[in-house]
Every structure is written in C-alpha cells, then in structure tokens.
Design a protein around this motif. Structure first.
Motif, PDB file in Angstrom:
ATOM      1  N   UNK A  95       0.669  -1.184   0.027  1.00  0.00           N
ATOM      2  CA  UNK A  95       0.045  -0.003  -0.054  1.00  0.00           C
ATOM      3  C   UNK A  95       0.726   1.176   0.147  1.00  0.00           C
ATOM      4  N   UNK A  96       1.895   1.311   0.838  1.00  0.00           N
ATOM      5  CA  UNK A  96       2.769   2.438   0.864  1.00  0.00           C
ATOM      6  C   UNK A  96       3.496   2.793  -0.372  1.00  0.00           C
ATOM      7  N   UNK A  97       3.969   1.662  -1.088  1.00  0.00           N
ATOM      8  CA  UNK A  97       4.663   1.520  -2.336  1.00  0.00           C
ATOM      9  C   UNK A  97       3.677   2.070  -3.546  1.00  0.00           C
ATOM     10  N   UNK A  98       2.508   2.061  -3.416  1.00  0.00           N
ATOM     11  CA  UNK A  98       1.630   2.304  -4.652  1.00  0.00           C
ATOM     12  C   UNK A  98       1.401   4.049  -4.534  1.00  0.00           C
ATOM     13  N   UNK A  99       1.796   4.681  -3.435  1.00  0.00           N
ATOM     14  CA  UNK A  99       1.876   5.876  -3.466  1.00  0.00           C
ATOM     15  C   UNK A  99       0.688   6.637  -3.311  1.00  0.00           C
ATOM     16  N   UNK A 100      -0.335   5.896  -3.059  1.00  0.00           N
ATOM     17  CA  UNK A 100      -1.752   6.555  -3.003  1.00  0.00           C
ATOM     18  C   UNK A 100      -2.256   7.040  -1.690  1.00  0.00           C
ATOM     19  N   UNK A 101      -1.541   6.267  -0.813  1.00  0.00           N
ATOM     20  CA  UNK A 101      -2.009   6.613   0.711  1.00  0.00           C
ATOM     21  C   UNK A 101      -0.799   6.735   1.525  1.00  0.00           C
ATOM     22  N   UNK A 102      -0.775   8.086   2.200  1.00  0.00           N
ATOM     23  CA  UNK A 102       0.221   8.306   2.945  1.00  0.00           C
ATOM     24  C   UNK A 102      -0.195   8.193   4.632  1.00  0.00           C
ATOM     25  N   UNK A 103       0.891   7.871   5.220  1.00  0.00           N
ATOM     26  CA  UNK A 103       0.654   7.980   6.635  1.00  0.00           C
ATOM     27  C   UNK A 103       0.350   6.607   7.418  1.00  0.00           C
ATOM     28  N   UNK A 104       1.211   6.278   8.624  1.00  0.00           N
ATOM     29  CA  UNK A 104       1.039   4.932   8.924  1.00  0.00           C
ATOM     30  C   UNK A 104      -0.190   4.479   9.466  1.00  0.00           C
ATOM     31  N   UNK A 105      -1.032   5.174   9.907  1.00  0.00           N
ATOM     32  CA  UNK A 105      -2.349   4.877  10.319  1.00  0.00           C
ATOM     33  C   UNK A 105      -3.246   4.614   9.409  1.00  0.00           C
ATOM     34  N   UNK A 106      -3.390   5.450   8.515  1.00  0.00           N
ATOM     35  CA  UNK A 106      -4.389   5.228   6.912  1.00  0.00           C
ATOM     36  C   UNK A 106      -3.663   3.976   6.433  1.00  0.00           C
ATOM     37  N   UNK A 107      -2.512   3.632   6.324  1.00  0.00           N
ATOM     38  CA  UNK A 107      -1.901   2.545   5.594  1.00  0.00           C
ATOM     39  C   UNK A 107      -2.395   1.356   6.374  1.00  0.00           C
ATOM     40  N   UNK A 108      -2.329   1.465   7.637  1.00  0.00           N
ATOM     41  CA  UNK A 108      -2.697   0.465   8.594  1.00  0.00           C
ATOM     42  C   UNK A 108      -4.068  -0.234   8.340  1.00  0.00           C
ATOM     43  N   UNK A 109      -5.050   1.127   8.339  1.00  0.00           N
ATOM     44  CA  UNK A 109      -6.374   1.002   8.268  1.00  0.00           C
ATOM     45  C   UNK A 109      -6.791   0.142   6.702  1.00  0.00           C
ATOM     46  N   UNK A 110      -6.232   0.718   5.748  1.00  0.00           N
ATOM     47  CA  UNK A 110      -6.244   0.157   4.381  1.00  0.00           C
ATOM     48  C   UNK A 110      -5.779  -1.379   4.255  1.00  0.00           C
ATOM     49  N   UNK A 111      -4.597  -1.600   4.801  1.00  0.00           N
ATOM     50  CA  UNK A 111      -4.184  -3.193   5.124  1.00  0.00           C
ATOM     51  C   UNK A 111      -5.344  -3.907   5.618  1.00  0.00           C
ATOM     52  N   UNK A 112      -5.649  -3.615   6.909  1.00  0.00           N
ATOM     53  CA  UNK A 112      -6.679  -4.185   7.616  1.00  0.00           C
ATOM     54  C   UNK A 112      -8.000  -4.548   6.724  1.00  0.00           C
ATOM     55  N   UNK A 113      -8.457  -3.472   5.887  1.00  0.00           N
ATOM     56  CA  UNK A 113      -9.675  -3.582   5.210  1.00  0.00           C
ATOM     57  C   UNK A 113      -9.438  -4.499   4.176  1.00  0.00           C
ATOM     58  N   UNK A 114      -8.384  -4.461   3.486  1.00  0.00           N
ATOM     59  CA  UNK A 114      -7.811  -5.401   2.433  1.00  0.00           C
ATOM     60  C   UNK A 114      -7.749  -6.862   3.034  1.00  0.00           C
ATOM     61  N   UNK A 115      -7.193  -7.102   3.871  1.00  0.00           N
ATOM     62  CA  UNK A 115      -7.178  -8.521   4.576  1.00  0.00           C
ATOM     63  C   UNK A 115      -8.527  -9.005   5.161  1.00  0.00           C
ATOM     64  N   UNK A 116      -9.248  -8.066   5.496  1.00  0.00           N
ATOM     65  CA  UNK A 116     -10.626  -8.172   5.973  1.00  0.00           C
ATOM     66  C   UNK A 116     -11.522  -8.811   4.725  1.00  0.00           C
ATOM     67  N   UNK A 117     -11.298  -8.230   3.606  1.00  0.00           N
ATOM     68  CA  UNK A 117     -11.759  -8.608   2.238  1.00  0.00           C
ATOM     69  C   UNK A 117     -11.363  -9.880   1.872  1.00  0.00           C
ATOM     70  N   UNK A 118      -9.934  -9.977   1.885  1.00  0.00           N
ATOM     71  CA  UNK A 118      -9.653 -11.436   1.823  1.00  0.00           C
ATOM     72  C   UNK A 118     -10.058 -12.502   2.427  1.00  0.00           C
ATOM     73  N   UNK A 119     -10.281 -12.187   3.755  1.00  0.00           N
ATOM     74  CA  UNK A 119     -10.583 -13.316   4.668  1.00  0.00           C
ATOM     75  C   UNK A 119     -12.217 -13.610   4.156  1.00  0.00           C
ATOM     76  N   UNK A 120     -12.881 -12.552   3.903  1.00  0.00           N
ATOM     77  CA  UNK A 120     -14.376 -13.038   3.461  1.00  0.00           C
ATOM     78  C   UNK A 120     -14.652 -13.474   2.339  1.00  0.00           C
ATOM     79  N   UNK A 121     -13.681 -13.222   1.419  1.00  0.00           N
ATOM     80  CA  UNK A 121     -13.768 -13.993   0.030  1.00  0.00           C
ATOM     81  C   UNK A 121     -13.324 -15.350   0.184  1.00  0.00           C
ATOM     82  N   UNK A 122     -12.226 -15.538   1.071  1.00  0.00           N
ATOM     83  CA  UNK A 122     -11.841 -16.841   1.297  1.00  0.00           C
ATOM     84  C   UNK A 122     -13.041 -17.952   2.038  1.00  0.00           C
ATOM     85  N   UNK A 123     -13.732 -17.259   2.812  1.00  0.00           N
ATOM     86  CA  UNK A 123     -14.636 -17.925   3.687  1.00  0.00           C
ATOM     87  C   UNK A 123     -15.833 -18.224   2.506  1.00  0.00           C
TER      88      UNK A 123
END
Length: 106
Positions: A43-71
């Motif tokens: 996410x950080x390397x994509x350059x679209x999102x700046x700031x540790x907190x925002x990156x962490x939230x986006x990562x959490x949302x992406x991982x949650x989405x992956x988990x839901x798709x997997x289930x």
C-alpha cells in the motif's frame, strides 16, 4: 501479563512493536506480522495513501476482504462437495434398489 505469555517484537513499516502473545504462539504472531507488513509495504509503495495509520487501516480492510472472500469460497466448495456426495448416495441407493428388485423378481 500472565505467566504463560511472552513478548515478541515485530516490525511494521520499519517501526518496532512489542506484542504480548501466549506462550507457543510466537511463530504464528511473527507470520501474521510479516503478512501484515507485506500488505502495508504494498500500500505504501502504491503511493496513493500516506501515513502509517491510514496505511494500517487500508491493509486491515484489504485483509478483511480477503478473509471474507476466502470464507465464501470455502462455503461454496463445501456446498459443491455436499451436493456431489448427495448425488453419489442417491446413485448408490438407486443401484441398491434395482438390485433388490432383480433379486425379488427372480
């Protein structure tokens, strides 16, 4: 912290965090932290999102989405396998009934 817990240091985006985890779960925690760090780096390397907190939230949302798709995929696989098993059972019962009819008519 309870006596059966350990502290483990993990690194997320070059920042260290000390985390308490149950004894014996260190490897799982480290693997989870590594996966999270990979997602955060992407996410950080994509350059679209700046700031540790925002990156962490986006990562959490992406991982949650992956988990839901997997289930959902697992649920679909289970339903497919159950349908297949039901068809096999029906086929076996039909064969058994036909054999029984043949024996009865002989």
């Amino acid at each position: 912290m309870s006596a059966d817990a350990r502290t483990v240091t993990v690194k997320l985006l070059d920042k260290e965090y000390t985390i308490s985890c149950p004894d014996g779960a260190e490897a799982e925690l480290l693997a989870s932290a590594d996966y999270l760090n990979q997602k955060m780096v992407e996410i950080r390397n994509s350059g679209k999102i700046i700031g540790l907190e925002r990156i962490a939230v986006m990562a959490a949302l992406n991982m949650s989405h992956e988990l839901i798709k997997s289930h959902e995929q697992q649920r679909q696989n289970i339903e497919t396998n159950l349908r297949r098993l039901g068809q096999k059972i029906d086929h076996s019962l039909d064969d058994q009934a036909k054999r029984h009819e043949k024996l009865s008519s002989s």
